[in-house]
Design an enzyme around this catalytic site. Structure first.
Site, PDB file in Angstrom:
ATOM      1  N   ARG A  18       0.832  -1.199   0.000  1.00  0.00           N
ATOM      2  CA  ARG A  18       0.000   0.000   0.000  1.00  0.00           C
ATOM      3  C   ARG A  18       0.863   1.245   0.000  1.00  0.00           C
ATOM      4  NH1 ARG A  18      -2.811  -2.821  -2.127  1.00  0.00           N
ATOM      5  NH2 ARG A  18      -4.647  -3.872  -1.338  1.00  0.00           N
ATOM      6  N   CYS A  19       0.275   2.326  -0.504  1.00  0.00           N
ATOM      7  CA  CYS A  19       0.942   3.612  -0.617  1.00  0.00           C
ATOM      8  C   CYS A  19       1.614   3.970   0.712  1.00  0.00           C
ATOM      9  CB  CYS A  19      -0.096   4.666  -0.988  1.00  0.00           C
ATOM     10  SG  CYS A  19       0.582   6.290  -1.311  1.00  0.00           S
ATOM     11  N   PRO A  20       2.859   4.371   0.677  1.00  0.00           N
ATOM     12  CA  PRO A  20       3.688   4.750  -0.470  1.00  0.00           C
ATOM     13  C   PRO A  20       4.634   3.654  -0.954  1.00  0.00           C
ATOM     14  CG  PRO A  20       4.768   5.525   1.499  1.00  0.00           C
ATOM     15  CD  PRO A  20       3.495   4.812   1.943  1.00  0.00           C
ATOM     16  N   ASP A  45      -2.853  -1.826  -5.441  1.00  0.00           N
ATOM     17  CA  ASP A  45      -3.224  -0.647  -4.653  1.00  0.00           C
ATOM     18  C   ASP A  45      -3.867   0.385  -5.582  1.00  0.00           C
ATOM     19  OD1 ASP A  45      -3.469   1.531  -2.985  1.00  0.00           O
ATOM     20  OD2 ASP A  45      -1.323   1.779  -2.630  1.00  0.00           O
ATOM     21  N   ASP A  51      -0.375   7.377  -8.649  1.00  0.00           N
ATOM     22  CA  ASP A  51       1.024   7.534  -8.249  1.00  0.00           C
ATOM     23  C   ASP A  51       2.032   7.139  -9.326  1.00  0.00           C
ATOM     24  OD1 ASP A  51       0.038   8.395  -5.837  1.00  0.00           O
ATOM     25  OD2 ASP A  51       0.516   6.536  -4.753  1.00  0.00           O
TER      26      ASP A  51
END
Length: 84
Positions: A18-20, A45, A51
């Site tokens: 998951r981000c980041p 994600d 992103d």
């Protein structure tokens, strides 16, 4: 018909991250690649849909293709090749 995702120089599996984390892994992987090489990123994600393209624009890499219709998402990035 040729699958543009079929023969990348490198592949990065970011499934479950998951981000980041996915973008951080992409950045680390791309750092060790030669200009012109391609990286296939596989991720699930939803934040990567924003992103990864943003990373390519910011870092002057070319997003050759993206498949975000369903998970896992796939992105093909060419290092150091600014989009024309």
């Amino acid at each position: 018909m040729t699958d543009i995702f079929a023969n990348p120089d490198k592949t990065l599996d970011a499934l479950g991250l998951r981000c980041p984390e996915p973008v951080m892994m992409v950045r680390k992987t791309v750092r060790h690649m030669e200009d012109g090489q391609t990286l296939l990123i596989i991720a699930d994600d939803p934040a990567t849909t924003r992103d990864i393209p943003g990373f390519c624009r910011f870092m002057d890499h070319q997003l050759l293709a993206q498949d975000t219709g369903q998970t896992p998402y796939r992105y093909l990035v060419k290092k150091g090749a600014k989009a024309e």
